[in-house]
Design a protein around this motif. Structure first.
Motif, PDB file in Angstrom:
ATOM      1  N   LYS A 189       0.939  -1.222  -0.036  1.00 17.63           N
ATOM      2  CA  LYS A 189       0.081   0.099  -0.009  1.00 17.63           C
ATOM      3  C   LYS A 189       1.032   1.271  -0.102  1.00 17.63           C
ATOM      4  O   LYS A 189       0.323   2.227  -0.531  1.00 17.63           O
TER       5      LYS A 189
ATOM      6  N   ALA B 248      -7.209   9.011  -1.829  1.00 17.79           N
ATOM      7  CA  ALA B 248      -7.380   9.595  -0.612  1.00 17.79           C
ATOM      8  C   ALA B 248      -5.947  10.241  -0.197  1.00 17.79           C
ATOM      9  O   ALA B 248      -4.952   9.490  -0.251  1.00 17.79           O
TER      10      ALA B 248
ATOM     11  N   VAL C 211      -8.981   5.950   8.217  1.00 19.54           N
ATOM     12  CA  VAL C 211      -8.743   4.339   7.661  1.00 19.54           C
ATOM     13  C   VAL C 211      -7.328   4.017   7.903  1.00 19.54           C
ATOM     14  O   VAL C 211      -6.420   4.705   7.456  1.00 19.54           O
TER      15      VAL C 211
ATOM     16  N   LYS D 286      -4.353   1.108   7.084  1.00 21.83           N
ATOM     17  CA  LYS D 286      -4.228   0.047   6.365  1.00 21.83           C
ATOM     18  C   LYS D 286      -2.908  -0.471   6.574  1.00 21.83           C
ATOM     19  O   LYS D 286      -1.868   0.221   6.411  1.00 21.83           O
TER      20      LYS D 286
ATOM     21  N   VAL E 187      -7.558  -3.782   6.205  1.00 23.96           N
ATOM     22  CA  VAL E 187      -7.845  -2.517   6.156  1.00 23.96           C
ATOM     23  C   VAL E 187      -9.039  -2.159   7.491  1.00 23.96           C
ATOM     24  O   VAL E 187      -9.950  -3.132   7.570  1.00 23.96           O
TER      25      VAL E 187
ATOM     26  N   VAL F 283     -11.645   0.550   8.613  1.00 25.46           N
ATOM     27  CA  VAL F 283     -12.368   1.804   8.536  1.00 25.46           C
ATOM     28  C   VAL F 283     -12.886   1.996   9.731  1.00 25.46           C
ATOM     29  O   VAL F 283     -13.814   1.600  10.391  1.00 25.46           O
TER      30      VAL F 283
ATOM     31  N   GLU G  68      -5.278   6.870   6.002  1.00 30.13           N
ATOM     32  CA  GLU G  68      -5.528   7.906   4.985  1.00 30.13           C
ATOM     33  C   GLU G  68      -7.165   8.396   5.249  1.00 30.13           C
ATOM     34  O   GLU G  68      -7.726   7.799   6.205  1.00 30.13           O
ATOM     35  N   GLU G  69      -7.381   9.603   4.614  1.00 33.62           N
ATOM     36  CA  GLU G  69      -8.727  10.130   4.695  1.00 33.62           C
ATOM     37  C   GLU G  69      -9.853   9.230   4.458  1.00 33.62           C
ATOM     38  O   GLU G  69      -9.598   8.580   3.628  1.00 33.62           O
ATOM     39  N   PHE G  70     -10.837   9.304   5.246  1.00 35.26           N
ATOM     40  CA  PHE G  70     -12.160   8.514   4.857  1.00 35.26           C
ATOM     41  C   PHE G  70     -12.878   9.105   3.654  1.00 35.26           C
ATOM     42  O   PHE G  70     -13.111  10.268   3.822  1.00 35.26           O
ATOM     43  N   LEU G  71     -13.326   8.334   2.707  1.00 40.98           N
ATOM     44  CA  LEU G  71     -13.903   8.769   1.656  1.00 40.98           C
ATOM     45  C   LEU G  71     -15.469   8.010   1.471  1.00 40.98           C
ATOM     46  O   LEU G  71     -15.595   7.072   2.130  1.00 40.98           O
TER      47      LEU G  71
ATOM     48  N   LYS H 206     -18.067  -5.720   0.440  1.00 41.77           N
ATOM     49  CA  LYS H 206     -16.799  -6.278   1.083  1.00 41.77           C
ATOM     50  C   LYS H 206     -17.380  -6.624   2.353  1.00 41.77           C
ATOM     51  O   LYS H 206     -16.845  -7.436   3.097  1.00 41.77           O
TER      52      LYS H 206
ATOM     53  N   ASN I  30     -14.851  -6.235   7.306  1.00 46.19           N
ATOM     54  CA  ASN I  30     -14.524  -6.401   5.852  1.00 46.19           C
ATOM     55  C   ASN I  30     -14.136  -7.901   5.550  1.00 46.19           C
ATOM     56  O   ASN I  30     -13.675  -8.593   6.473  1.00 46.19           O
TER      57      ASN I  30
ATOM     58  N   MET J 205     -13.858   4.825  -5.663  1.00 47.65           N
ATOM     59  CA  MET J 205     -14.888   5.365  -4.712  1.00 47.65           C
ATOM     60  C   MET J 205     -15.315   6.495  -5.585  1.00 47.65           C
ATOM     61  O   MET J 205     -14.487   7.510  -6.147  1.00 47.65           O
TER      62      MET J 205
ATOM     63  N   LEU K 221      -8.995   3.677  -4.287  1.00 47.72           N
ATOM     64  CA  LEU K 221      -9.115   3.203  -3.059  1.00 47.72           C
ATOM     65  C   LEU K 221      -7.843   2.358  -2.813  1.00 47.72           C
ATOM     66  O   LEU K 221      -7.273   2.434  -2.019  1.00 47.72           O
ATOM     67  N   GLU K 222      -7.675   1.793  -4.051  1.00 47.81           N
ATOM     68  CA  GLU K 222      -6.611   0.695  -4.032  1.00 47.81           C
ATOM     69  C   GLU K 222      -6.341   0.193  -5.464  1.00 47.81           C
ATOM     70  O   GLU K 222      -7.037   0.364  -6.287  1.00 47.81           O
TER      71      GLU K 222
END
Ligand code: AMP
Ligand code: GLY
Length: 439
Positions: free
Chosen positions: A103, A118, A141, A143, A153, A155, A189-192, A218, A228, A277, A287-288
């Protein structure tokens, strides 16, 4: 020709099932395969998991094309190994597979190449990670940096949960993450907010052939509740990916990624999967990345594909040819035109007792229905011993159905599930709910 599929999940069963429909195929081998691939007369399991032994076997057997399903063998360098012996294989090199296996790598790559994602920071120091979270607040978030089978991950909706996730990922041995060089790291990271979609393309260098869109589910429980998982069900197409969003993803995410990988000396080959997202205003962020096909997304996607899958995958492994007319090399993938069944395909995962935490195995699976034109039960965590199937893993089966509408595909899948039984079976009863809300 003889074809080899590496892996043992539902995705690999669906890939092998589709490949076996090609007139060009003599036999599709699956290594190691599962109880479903063991029972299909067109498929044959090969009980080899060591990659060098598998490559030796493939060479002596005269395998013409190999397709890699899961991320593990890709990040172990299986593609480099097969190519070093001049064997055709679909997948990225070990270096290119870092887009998924780290990541930290993929986030830094996206930042370098201006690919929307993000905002984030990477940490190996626990107290700095805690301080960052305290400063930014929740939701946030966390990861793990390393392969974690979709479970690395968290959240975090509260600060307490975020702090706990940091300790779990950086300090405990129970996170189940395969660490990259340098030890445990986390990306915070920032939550989207928005709707997720899976966007997969088959690539060679700068050429990218998009597959049908899909949407995974998920979370373990209905209404996207619970922990998840690797994915509890999927459908294709995903209406949230409108033609405008599709074009934007190719322009803003896929193309710069392939160009970036080329520039950095890691030309990308095989499947690139961007987890998206999509916000309500139509903004798209990555997101990934995964460097393989999605599971369970592949199951409904294979049900809709009309092309000869061998032709498509074979083309993806051809070298580029230079055309006089332009400086950019033309690749056979550029000329490929994928045809999709207009119907909706939907797959519901049946999982074992305890999944995704403490999975129980060894339960007897009863009354598996026969395959029909519009409903196929793909196997994942199953084994077959004469006349009986047993559960061997977390995700056991993926019941996949086609329908003229999403509701019809849903009805057929859930009707079929009523006939299947195993101890502790769990599944979501709302696969496809977001698409239904939109249409
Ligand atoms: P990943 O493995 O990075 O795709 O993350 C697994 C799941 O966590 C995603 O499918 C999302 O549901 C959720 N997730 C990951 N990153 C974020 C984010 N920045 N904001 C909100 N949810 C996220
Ligand atoms: N279904 C999500 C994945 O394959 O990563």
């Amino acid at each position: 020709m003889k074809i080899l599929v590496i892996g043992s999940g539902g995705r690999e069963h669906a890939l092998a099932w589709k490949l076996a429909q090609s007139k060009r195929v003599q036999c599709v081998y699956v290594a190691p395969g599962n109880g479903g691939t063991a029972c299909d007369a067109r498929l044959q399991n090969v009980p080899i998991t060591d990659l060098i032994a598998l490559c030796d076997w493939a060479q002596s057997e005269g395998i013409a094309l190999t397709v890699v399903g899961p991320e593990g063998p890709l990040s172990s360098g299986v593609v480099d190994l097969f190519r070093s012996r001049s064997m055709r294989i679909v997948g990225p090199s070990k270096d290119a597979a870092q887009l998924e296996s780290s990541k930290a790598f993929s986030k830094a790559f996206m930042q370098r190449h201006g690919i929307p994602t993000a905002a984030f920071e990477t940490f190996s120091d626990v107290s700095l990670a805690h301080a960052y979270v305290a400063q930014h607040g929740a939701p946030i978030v966390i990861k793990a940096d390393g392969l974690a089978a979709g479970k690395g991950v968290v959240v975090a909706m509260t600060l307490a949960h975020a702090h706990e996730a940091i300790d779990w990922m950086l300090l405990s041995d129970t996170a189940g993450v395969v660490h990259n060089k340098g030890g445990a790291r986390v990306v915070i990271e920032e939550f989207l907010e928005g709707q997720e979609a899976s966007f997969m393309v088959l690539c060679n260098g700068l050429s990218a052939l998009p597959l049908a869109t899909s949407q995974d589910h998920k979370r373990l429980l209905d209404q996207d509740q619970g922990p998840n998982t690797g994915g509890m069900g999927a459908y294709s197409p995903a209406p949230v990916v409108t033609p405008e969003i599709h074009a934007k993803v190719l322009r803003e995410i896929i193309r710069p990624t392939l160009e970036g990988m080329m520039k950095e000396g890691m030309p990308f080959t095989g499947f690139l999967y961007a987890g998206l997202m999509i916000s309500s205003s139509g903004e798209v962020k990555t997101l990934e990345f995964n460097t393989r096909l999605g599971d369970p997304e592949t199951q409904p996607i294979m049900m809709r594909l009309k092309n000869d899958w061998v032709d498509v995958l074979w083309a993806s492994t051809e070298p580029s040819v230079h055309s006089d007319a332009s400086s950019r090399a033309i690749h056979p993938l550029d000329r490929m035109d994928l045809q999709w069944d207009r119907r909706v395909a939907l797959g519901v995962v049946l999982a074992s007792h305890g999944y995704p935490q403490k999975v129980r195995t060894g339960d007897l699976i009863e009354s598996l229905p026969k395959e029909s034109e519009d409903c196929v039960v793909f196997h994942a965590g199953t084994s077959y011993a004469p006349s009986q199937w047993k559960t061997t893993g977390g995700r056991v089966l993926c019941v996949s159905a086609l329908g003229d509408t999403l509701t019809q595909a849903q009805q057929l899948a859930y009707e079929t599930i009523k006939h299947i039984q195993f101890g502790g079976m769990q599944y979501r009863s709302d696969i496809g709910w977001r698409a239904k809300r939109e249409t």
